[in-house]
Design a protein around this motif. Sequence first.
Motif, PDB file in Angstrom:
ATOM      1  N   GLY A  96       0.810  -1.233   0.000  1.00  0.00           N
ATOM      2  CA  GLY A  96       0.000   0.000   0.000  1.00  0.00           C
ATOM      3  C   GLY A  96       0.836   1.272   0.000  1.00  0.00           C
ATOM      4  O   GLY A  96       0.286   2.371  -0.109  1.00  0.00           O
ATOM      5  N   ASP A  97       2.154   1.154   0.120  1.00  0.00           N
ATOM      6  CA  ASP A  97       2.993   2.346   0.256  1.00  0.00           C
ATOM      7  C   ASP A  97       3.640   2.703  -1.093  1.00  0.00           C
ATOM      8  O   ASP A  97       4.737   2.262  -1.429  1.00  0.00           O
ATOM      9  N   LEU A  98       2.937   3.547  -1.830  1.00  0.00           N
ATOM     10  CA  LEU A  98       3.408   3.898  -3.171  1.00  0.00           C
ATOM     11  C   LEU A  98       4.706   4.712  -3.122  1.00  0.00           C
ATOM     12  O   LEU A  98       5.567   4.583  -3.999  1.00  0.00           O
ATOM     13  N   ALA A 111      -5.906  -4.607  -2.016  1.00  0.00           N
ATOM     14  CA  ALA A 111      -5.186  -3.358  -2.301  1.00  0.00           C
ATOM     15  C   ALA A 111      -6.207  -2.300  -2.691  1.00  0.00           C
ATOM     16  O   ALA A 111      -7.283  -2.618  -3.204  1.00  0.00           O
ATOM     17  N   ASP A 155      -6.171   3.138  -5.827  1.00  0.00           N
ATOM     18  CA  ASP A 155      -5.097   4.127  -6.021  1.00  0.00           C
ATOM     19  C   ASP A 155      -3.726   3.461  -6.022  1.00  0.00           C
ATOM     20  O   ASP A 155      -2.847   3.817  -6.814  1.00  0.00           O
ATOM     21  N   PHE A 156      -3.532   2.499  -5.109  1.00  0.00           N
ATOM     22  CA  PHE A 156      -2.229   1.826  -5.034  1.00  0.00           C
ATOM     23  C   PHE A 156      -1.972   1.047  -6.325  1.00  0.00           C
ATOM     24  O   PHE A 156      -0.897   1.134  -6.920  1.00  0.00           O
TER      25      PHE A 156
END
Length: 412
Positions: free
Chosen positions: A174-176, A207, A210-211
Amino acid sequence: MQDLRWPTYASREITLEAATPDGEGGAMHLVDTEGKVYLDAVTGVGCAPLGHAHPLWVEAIHHQLQRLTTAANTFFTGPQQRLAARLAALFPIDDARTFFCNSGAEATEAAIKLVLKATGRDTIIAFDRAFHGRTLGAVALTANAHYREPYLRCTGEAGPERFAEFRVLRLPFGDLDAVRAAFAAHPERIAAVFIEPVQGEGGIYPATRDFLVGLRELTRERGALLGLDEVQAGCGRTGDWSSWTTLVGDAPELRPDLIWLAKALGGGMPIGACIATAEIAKSMGSGTHGTTFGGNPLACAAALATLRIMEEEGLLARARQQTPLLHRIAAEEPIARVKEIRGVGAMIGVQIGEPAEQAAAPLARRLMVEHRTLVTICGGHTVRLLLPYRAGEPELRAIWSALRAVLSVPAA
Ligand SMILES: Cc1ncc(COP(=O)(O)O)c(C=O)c1O
């Protein structure tokens, strides 16, 4: 009964014998050697989307058994050609080419080889809680240290100075920004980002759109590939053929480069498939990869029947309803100890404890032994429901009542 297997699986008190027909479609109940009947929310860990022994699926396999069961992959076979065409029509991959194999881990292996070869780079980004299988390449991508660490020497995660065929860079799911930073730090090394759009073994974590869209854009910008492990979430379980479609939509410009499948695809027969664009698949020239049994005519006939029955019986729409149904039931009759319900379609996690608590295993045992409801756990803290797609309110209510009973009455 004495367990004559390797001690690789936690032993269960139940010895399953057969499915018990329900009178409609595939069976949702199994019977053990003592004649006890169980509701099956495990389905071979997501391998029986039609239920068990669906009469039309059995008929298709029987028909193929009498015709041809094995052929070397140096030949085309009718069932394999037809299945490749079906997958190309159903999955969001441009100009699709498929490699057939026998399992999820083998499909992951094919995906690893493909992205390394197609890009000439050596690093794959994988995420926390990810599960991609247990063969050496696949386990290198898998997050759970218990599965992976005994083999680090062979999988190369420790860095290029070790036995590194390829490197795995593990980042938070989830951490772009972390993915962006990794691309900035290793501009020419990252071959691909691999992701389960809905993490399964890790605890049923979907997820965000956006991710996923962010990963698509970043990989494209950086000349890397985007690979989706849909071994557990694919083939209708989320309500669409591809969980990408459920979570992102069907915009052609956002399509991934490769998707791999297994589990539900065969309806209970072992088969895996890695579907990639012709553009990258062309890098796997003759002799670069192969398998004897992969894509055999029997498994392909089973998969074709599975996809056809799902379509004819409207099973994707039914799968889609399961998560909202369980949310409704839970809102009507809340259970205080349930922390969260996460899911997409027929892939549902009921979180019981906190992530570190490993609370779900004793609970799952009681559900099975005391309430004759077969479940698996995932992420240590979550009871996982992978029901046949046609399961609906009666089955979900039965599971919810069993959960209520075990969560309100301490073990005897
Ligand atoms: C997302 C995912 N990938 C790969 C695998 C490995 O599949 P198999 O057990 O068929 O090798 C699994 C199995 O649970 C899975 O859930």
